[in-house]
Each structure stands twice: as structure tokens, then as C-alpha cells.
Design a protein around this motif. Structure first.
Motif, short mmCIF file in Angstrom:
data_model
loop_
_atom_site.label_atom_id
_atom_site.label_comp_id
_atom_site.label_asym_id
_atom_site.label_seq_id
_atom_site.Cartn_x
_atom_site.Cartn_y
_atom_site.Cartn_z
N LEU A 1 0.81 -1.32 -0.06
CA LEU A 1 0.04 -0.05 0.12
C LEU A 1 0.77 1.10 -0.18
CD1 LEU A 1 -2.73 -0.95 2.54
CD2 LEU A 1 -3.02 -0.87 0.08
N PRO A 2 0.53 2.35 -0.66
CA PRO A 2 1.06 3.54 -0.75
C PRO A 2 1.04 3.99 0.64
CG PRO A 2 -1.05 3.75 -1.78
CD PRO A 2 -0.77 2.50 -1.56
N LEU A 3 2.01 5.05 0.75
CA LEU A 3 2.30 5.74 2.48
C LEU A 3 1.22 6.98 2.24
CD1 LEU A 3 3.36 6.11 5.05
CD2 LEU A 3 5.31 7.25 4.11
N GLN A 4 0.31 7.04 2.46
CA GLN A 4 -0.74 8.24 2.30
C GLN A 4 -1.74 8.15 3.77
OE1 GLN A 4 -2.73 6.84 -1.33
NE2 GLN A 4 -4.55 6.15 0.04
N ALA A 5 -2.55 9.47 3.63
CA ALA A 5 -3.24 9.83 4.47
C ALA A 5 -4.45 8.54 4.63
CB ALA A 5 -4.03 11.14 4.48
N GLY A 6 -4.78 8.34 5.72
CA GLY A 6 -5.76 7.03 6.03
C GLY A 6 -5.23 5.92 6.15
N HIS A 7 -3.92 5.63 6.05
CA HIS A 7 -2.87 4.52 5.99
C HIS A 7 -2.05 4.79 7.38
CE1 HIS A 7 -3.25 3.33 1.59
NE2 HIS A 7 -4.56 3.11 2.10
N SER A 8 -2.11 3.66 8.25
CA SER A 8 -1.15 3.57 9.24
C SER A 8 0.14 3.08 8.82
CB SER A 8 -1.62 2.91 10.54
OG SER A 8 -1.95 1.70 10.21
N ILE A 9 1.17 2.92 9.50
CA ILE A 9 2.39 2.32 9.33
C ILE A 9 2.60 1.28 10.58
CG2 ILE A 9 4.89 2.19 8.90
CD1 ILE A 9 4.29 4.76 7.24
N ARG A 10 2.97 0.19 10.25
CA ARG A 10 3.22 -0.96 11.31
C ARG A 10 4.83 -1.25 11.04
NH1 ARG A 10 -1.37 -2.95 13.92
NH2 ARG A 10 -3.33 -2.02 13.05
N LEU A 11 5.21 -1.81 12.35
CA LEU A 11 6.19 -2.46 12.29
C LEU A 11 6.32 -3.93 12.08
CD1 LEU A 11 9.53 -2.18 13.02
CD2 LEU A 11 9.06 -3.13 15.26
N ALA B 1 1.94 -11.61 20.87
CA ALA B 1 1.36 -11.08 21.94
C ALA B 1 0.68 -9.76 21.35
CB ALA B 1 2.39 -10.54 22.82
N VAL B 2 1.19 -9.25 20.39
CA VAL B 2 0.56 -7.90 19.75
C VAL B 2 0.43 -7.94 18.36
CG1 VAL B 2 1.01 -6.38 21.63
CG2 VAL B 2 2.72 -6.46 20.02
N GLY B 3 1.43 -8.62 17.74
CA GLY B 3 1.54 -8.57 16.23
C GLY B 3 2.16 -7.37 15.83
N ASP B 4 2.14 -7.05 14.49
CA ASP B 4 2.79 -6.02 13.79
C ASP B 4 2.11 -4.80 14.52
OD1 ASP B 4 4.17 -7.94 12.23
OD2 ASP B 4 2.73 -7.57 10.62
N PHE B 5 2.91 -3.98 15.10
CA PHE B 5 2.18 -2.67 15.77
C PHE B 5 2.38 -1.55 15.09
CE2 PHE B 5 6.53 -3.58 17.55
CZ PHE B 5 6.98 -2.35 17.83
#
Length: 315
Positions: free
Chosen positions: A143-153, A178-182
Motif C-alpha cells: 500500500l502507498p504511504l498516504q493519509a488514511g493508512h497507518s504504518i506498522r512495524l 502477543a501484539v502482532g505488527d504494531f
């Protein structure tokens, strides 16, 4: 791959968390300006201050003003004045996280370029249906880095982290299960606490973190990020939080009353009693005198290794 965040539990026997061979002690207090100073935040500030001063170290102040919608006007100024009124003076200038976005953006971009982070458009409703554990839906979508998208580790099955805290029992957590990609950048384009605290602790040279036990469960995520970014991990001591009659942590959300500066000496004595520290002599009747006495007699190992202690002064 296991990573270790602190030394073994035997360090509790030391009067302070520093040894002669260690780098110079640098501690910090990092409040979120969501309301005025209350007894719970004073306890955390005092514990971190006294541990630093007893060790002959520096005590820095960082305002974690990352979430403007939750920050009432004047709250940060009120916290700063409250600390001064209670004899807690910091070294250097206050660091404001709202002015550190460039550093956080660089860290996120580095993780993205190395494919250690990715954009995500999953909703809270999806996560709730899956028990709150992120299952990697967007990992390979590009997915592109844009508004409406979060970024996860991106987390891996091998990411088991061990935390050897100076006060709490050892914590071992597999972050992936425990938490997954956060989240490190929220959908509203505000930086998450986890990335900001890691970047700033390294930038400020923090060697020791004394803070509330409510943050202990999230520490493995910070240690994982430190490893991914090649940053050092400080020594941790998570003190018990003070709770009300209902067992809730004293906070703005639980309507903890603001501290009155006119009662600063009583507030400090109450905080020291909570931390199981020696009682200052009755003749000490100024905040600065009480704090100076407490710094000389500070004993980290005297603090109970529990996660919470009820407020004995609750009506």
C-alpha cells in the motif's frame, strides 16, 4: 532472537541503578500534557528524579505532546510549574516531541526502506474481531504511504524479548504473538508513542528509565524497535502505580485531583511514603529541603516489586 533490556534482578540490591563502570547516568521524566500534575504523576517524577540525583546523574524533562486532540490548553505549562513548586528542577531545556517530527519521520522511513515496516488500512473493527492481535493482512500488499493508512512495524516469530527490570519480575514476551505488527505511525498521521520514545531516549542519551509499571507490558515493543534501529536500550525500573479505591490507576481519566502547590511538602511526604523511602525529619518544611534529604537517602530496592499499590489517603 532474544534481546535483553537490562541487567539481572540482583541489581535491585544496589542503592542506585548506576555502577562506576557505567556511562554517566542520564534519567528523564516524560509526561503527556493531558492534564495537571496529580499524585500519581508526582510519584513517577519524584522516583526518577531521586534515582538520578542519588547517582550524581542528570535528570531531563521531555514533554510528550504527540496527541494535540487530548491536550487541553495550558496543561504543559501547569505540569512544568507543578514540578518547580515541588522542588523538581530538570537539567537543560525541555524537549517537546511536537518539535521532533523530522527525527521520527527519518526513523519510520528507514524502517520502510528496509521493509521492516509497511502501510496498513485495517480498521479497529477488524482488529477487535481478531482479538486485538494484528494478523499481517497488509504485509505484502504494498500500500502507498498516504493519509488514511497507518504504518506498522513487521514482527517475526523469533522476536522474543526478555526484560530484566530492576523492580518487576522478568518479562518475556513474543511480540509477534502477543501484539502482532504494531503501529508506529497512526492513520491520522500522528506518531505513535513507541517510535517517539525510542528515538528520543537514544537522542537524549538516556541510560536509565524509572517509570510506572503500567508501561511495563509495552517495553518489549520498544526494545524490539531499538534493535531494529540500532539504538541502545536503557536500564528499566518500573515502579508500582498508585490506584484509587476501585483499583484504577490515578490519572486524568479516573478524575485524579490536581495537586495544590500550597501543599507541596505534604504531597512530597506522601509520595515518599508510597515509595517506602525514609521519612524526612519534621523540621524540613520546604520542598527543596525535603527533596535534597530524599536524594541523599534514596533506596531504589526499598520500593515494592508490585505493579500497583492503593492510595491510603483516599477518602
Amino acid at each position: 532472537m532474544a534481546r535483553h533490556s537490562t541487567r539481572s534482578r540482583k541489581d535491585r540490591n544496589r542503592a542506585s541503578a548506576i555502577a562506576a563502570a557505567d556511562p554517566p547516568y542520564v534519567g528523564r521524566f516524560a509526561p503527556s500534557p493531558t492534564g495537571p500534575l496529580h499524585q500519581g504523576s508526582l510519584i513517577c517524577a519524584l522516583a526518577s528524579f531521586l534515582d538520578a540525583r542519588h547517582a550524581g546523574g542528570r535528570w531531563l524533562l521531555r514533554m510528550e505532546d504527540l496527541d494535540p486532540p487530548r491536550e487541553p490548553p495550558g496543561a504543559a505549562t501547569s505540569i512544568l510549574q507543578g514540578l518547580r513548586d515541588h522542588g523538581l528542577y530538570w537539567d537543560g531545556d525541555v524537549v517537546w516531541q511536537s518539535q521532533r517530527h523530522t527525527a521520527y519521520a527519518a526513523a519510520v522511513q528507514d524502517l520502510m526502506q528496509r521493509r521492516r515496516a509497511f502501510a496498513c488500512d485495517c480498521t479497529r473493527q477488524q482488529l477487535a474481531r481478531e482479538g486485538g492481535i494484528y494478523l499481517g493482512h497488509c504485509r505484502e500488499r504494498g500500500l502507498p504511504l498516504q493519509a488514511g493508512h497507518s504504518i506498522r512495524l513487521r514482527t517475526d516469530a523469533a522476536d522474543t524479548i526478555q526484560i530484566h527490570d530492576l523492580l518487576q519480575p522478568m518479562l518475556e514476551q513474543n511480540v509477534s504473538s502477543a501484539v502482532g505488527d504494531f503501529v508506529i505511525l497512526r492513520k491520522d498521521q500522528l506518531y505513535a508513542y513507541q517510535i517517539a520514545v525510542v528515538v528520543d531516549d537514544a537522542w537524549q542519551g538516556i541510560t536509565h528509565v524509572v517509570r510506572g509499571s503500567d508501561l511495563y507490558p509495552s517495553t518489549p515493543r520498544q526494545v524490539l524497535l531499538q534493535g531494529e534501529l540500532g539504538l541502545p536500550t536503557p536500564i528499566f525500573a518500573h515502579i508500582p502505580v498508585i490506584t484509587n479505591r476501585q483499583g484504577q490507576k490515578l490519572s486524568k481519566q479516573t478524575h485524579a485531583p490536581a495537586l495544590q502547590s500550597s501543599a507541596a511538602t505534604q504531597n512530597l511526604r506522601r509520595a515518599l511514603e508510597f515509595l517506602r523511602q525514609p521519612t524526612p525529619p519534621p523540621g524540613l518544611n520546604s520542598p527543596s529541603a525535603i527533596v535534597a534529604h530524599a536524594a541523599r537517602h534514596w533506596d531504589l530496592a526499598a520500593i515494592p516489586g508490585s505493579t500497583a499499590i492503593p492510595d491510603t489517603y483516599t477518602d
